[in-house]
Scaffold this active site. Structure first.
Site, PDB file in Angstrom:
ATOM      1  N   CYS A   1       8.771  19.721  -9.891  1.00 31.47           N
ATOM      2  CA  CYS A   1       9.993  19.272 -10.561  1.00 31.47           C
ATOM      3  C   CYS A   1       9.672  18.826 -11.993  1.00 31.47           C
ATOM      4  CB  CYS A   1      10.682  18.192  -9.737  1.00 31.47           C
ATOM      5  SG  CYS A   1      12.426  18.073 -10.101  1.00 31.47           S
TER       6      CYS A   1
ATOM      7  N   GLU B   1       6.939  19.719  -1.499  1.00 30.07           N
ATOM      8  CA  GLU B   1       6.272  18.707  -0.656  1.00 30.07           C
ATOM      9  C   GLU B   1       7.118  18.266   0.542  1.00 30.07           C
ATOM     10  OE1 GLU B   1       7.242  18.268  -3.797  1.00 30.07           O
ATOM     11  OE2 GLU B   1       8.000  16.241  -4.199  1.00 30.07           O
TER      12      GLU B   1
ATOM     13  N   THR C   1       4.051 -12.926  17.530  1.00 25.25           N
ATOM     14  CA  THR C   1       4.738 -11.929  18.365  1.00 25.25           C
ATOM     15  C   THR C   1       5.671 -12.639  19.350  1.00 25.25           C
ATOM     16  OG1 THR C   1       2.962 -10.314  18.161  1.00 25.25           O
ATOM     17  CG2 THR C   1       4.369 -10.111  20.101  1.00 25.25           C
TER      18      THR C   1
ATOM     19  N   HIS D   1      11.139  20.759  -4.840  1.00 27.60           N
ATOM     20  CA  HIS D   1      10.088  19.874  -4.314  1.00 27.60           C
ATOM     21  C   HIS D   1       9.503  20.470  -3.027  1.00 27.60           C
ATOM     22  CE1 HIS D   1      10.706  16.268  -6.852  1.00 27.60           C
ATOM     23  NE2 HIS D   1      11.930  16.729  -6.949  1.00 27.60           N
TER      24      HIS D   1
ATOM     25  N   SER E   1       6.080  -3.496   6.845  1.00 31.77           N
ATOM     26  CA  SER E   1       4.998  -2.586   6.418  1.00 31.77           C
ATOM     27  C   SER E   1       3.845  -2.503   7.409  1.00 31.77           C
ATOM     28  CB  SER E   1       4.431  -2.985   5.046  1.00 31.77           C
ATOM     29  OG  SER E   1       5.450  -3.077   4.118  1.00 31.77           O
TER      30      SER E   1
END
Ligand code: GLN
Length: 551
Positions: free
Chosen positions: A382, A510, A193, A508, A14
């Protein structure tokens, strides 16, 4: 043959690996290159279609009807290319394919193993990307998860092998990591890292570019240290500080020299980069002052990723109208408990996005009621179109027991019902009405006006539809079916005529909005919201004044 860029992630997940891959795609497209992007997901589901949005975020639907990872939405919005089902591959798909072949006897006599059978299937899938029309110049492959995860190992082994398969000069390995910040000493640390790169090297992959993500500025010393310890060029360590606008990422990376470095490493025949339009758009976005406040009334609102494309589509349209977007996230279940109505009082537009399952549906119906009776612009996507139909049936037509049979199979007035071809469906995965279908628009409707044409094609993901038995009653009471499938059987767009903007689409929209090309329905919805906001600010102004203000 295309060149390949492989993006892996290290330290934590993330951190925006998907946006980084998408941004690299934009930098190459800006140099006149044809780019395709693929996501390899290590989980065992065949696709994310059967996962809860809490697990996975939004399910992004491609033109050809694949239910895919939300990163594909970033890829499409950043590169302005439509991707297809070859662009998202999961371990589930790989194993299913290999096991099917084994059962068929394709490997008769052999022992089926992760190497070479699984890795070969992964490489076969990588080779399929973007082959539909003309061959891409560059294929960017993002490996989901974090280096060190057990489940992503076959993918890493496959991309390692590709260096030998397609040639060292045709592959580039980019590693996106994270620099933690130690509050007590105010330092950024590179050790995780270094460890992540060591782990990657242990698998046989030496990254050539490292993009450390960070919430703080990175000094040249730190860059030099990462270069030294991880054995990459100094100019190939390109820190990416968190920005409050993801569309800024390509510009940050370009200004740090990433585009040129990639071109040089891969020996690409590229034009000089042209990011003029992108830069102008990002600058415009940063300079906006007036906001438009929109409520997204949904069920998974704690997890904004569940509505990623909706959020982005709203933002494209707000920028188009020179407004900053302010989203109020409203949990529809709260409305059912008489909470959060004060929030809805403050917004200039209401969006009810897609969804499945009964939780929170009654709250969405209440939100549609609020929008209709208070004349607040409403866009239903939708499920948002379906609840708008149920609301209209219950409160305008007086059909108290109206519902969708998704929630009440025995209701007296099933205004939303299972599509006929869904009755025989037993498997839930990949069996909805999926992907692009044409939609004929009714001349003179707000939808036709928005699109500026009478035929469009939009992406779908649903099992239920408007029940045609109720069409006449709806029309007689002021609803307009402004979009239908070309054979007239399926309702695609519903509008309320006696309202500034109340529209629901079974598709949809979007998924097809782009930063420079906001989707027409979102664009006009935001336009109506801004007008509503201006009217609210000057309650005595009549329509003419408001229109003049808008101009
Ligand atoms: N659950 C509804 C259906 O299947 C709506 C789906 C959606 O919003 N994507 O028709």
């Amino acid at each position: 043959m295309p060149k390949y860029i492989f993006c892996t992630g290290g330290v934590v997940s993330s951190v925006g690996k998907g946006v980084t891959a998408a941004a690299i795609g934009r930098l190459l497209k800006a140099r006149g290159l044809k780019v395709a992007i693929q996501k390899l997901d290590p989980y065992l589901n065949v696709d994310p279609g059967t996962m809860s949005p809490y697990q996975h975020g939004e399910v992004f639907v491609t033109v050809d009807g694949a239910e895919t990872d939300l990163d594909l939405g970033h890829y499409e919005r950043f590169t302005d290319e439509n991707l297809d089902h070859t662009c998202n591959v999961t371990s589930g798909q790989i194993y299913a394919e290999v096991i099917n072949k084994e059962r068929r006897g394709d490997y008769l006599g052999g022992t089926i193993q992760v190497i070479p059978h699984i890795t070969n299937e992964i490489k076969r899938r990588i080779a399929l990307v973007g082959k539909k029309d003309s061959e891409p110049d560059v294929v960017i492959v993002e490996v989901g998860g974090t280096v060190g995860d057990i489940e992503s190992q076959p993918f890493l082994e496959a991309i390692r092998q590709m260096r030998a398969d397609v040639g060292r000069e045709n592959t580039l390995y980019v590693h996106v990591t994270f620099l933690p910040h130690i509050g007590a000493t105010g330092e950024l640390k590179t050790k995780p890292t270094q460890h992540s790169v060591r782990e990657l090297r242990g698998i046989g992959i030496q990254p050539q570019i490292i993009i450390p993500r960070t919430d703080h500025p990175v000094s040249q010393d730190l860059i030099d240290k990462i270069a030294l310890f991880c054995d990459v060029d100094k100019e190939a360590v390109i820190p990416l500080e968190t920005t409050n606008n993801i569309y800024d990422v390509p510009l940050v990376l370009e200004d740090a020299g990433l585009g040129d470095y990639v071109v040089e490493q891969l020996g690409l025949k590229a034009q000089a980069p042209d990011l003029t339009e992108w830069r102008a758009w990002v600058e415009k976005m940063g300079a906006l002052e007036t906001s438009v406040r929109i409520a997204i009334v949904g069920k998974y609102v704690e997890l904004h990723d569940a509505y990623m494309s909706v959020k982005e589509a709203l933002s494209h349209s707000a920028v188009f109208h020179n407004h900053k977007l302010e989203i109020e996230w409203v949990y529809s279940g709260d409305l059912e408990k008489d909470r959060c109505w004060d929030v809805l009082e403050t917004v200039s537009g209401i969006v009810v996005p897609g969804g499945f399952g009964y939780r929170g549906v009654e709250g969405k119906i209440l939100a549609a009621h609020f929008a209709r009776t208070r004349q607040i612009p409403y866009l239903g996507l939708c499920l948002g179109m379906q609840v708008m139909s149920v609301e209209f049936a219950r409160n305008v037509l007086g059909l108290e027991d109206a519902n969708s049979t998704e929630y009440d199979t025995g209701c007296e007035h099933p205004v939303i019902d299972l599509m006929p071809d869904q009755h025989s469906v037993t498997n839930l995965g990949g069996t909805m009405r999926l992907g692009v279908y044409p939609c004929a628009l009714k001349l003179g409707s707000k939808a036709a006006e928005a699109f500026g044409t009478d035929m469009v094609s939009e992406r779908h993901r649903h099992r239920f539809e408007f029940n045609n038995a109720y069409r006449e009653q709806f029309e007689a009471a002021g609803a307009e079916f402004s979009g239908l499938s070309p054979d007239g059987h399926l309702v695609e767009v519903l509008e309320i005529t006696d309202h500034p903007f109340m529209m629901g689409s079974q598709f949809h929209p979007e998924f097809q909005s782009r930063p420079n090309r906001p989707h027409p329905l979102f664009r006009d919805f935001i336009g109506a919201a801004i007008q509503h906001q201006q009217q609210a600010a000057t309650p005595d102004a009549d329509d003419t004044t408001a229109e003049a203000g808008e101009a």
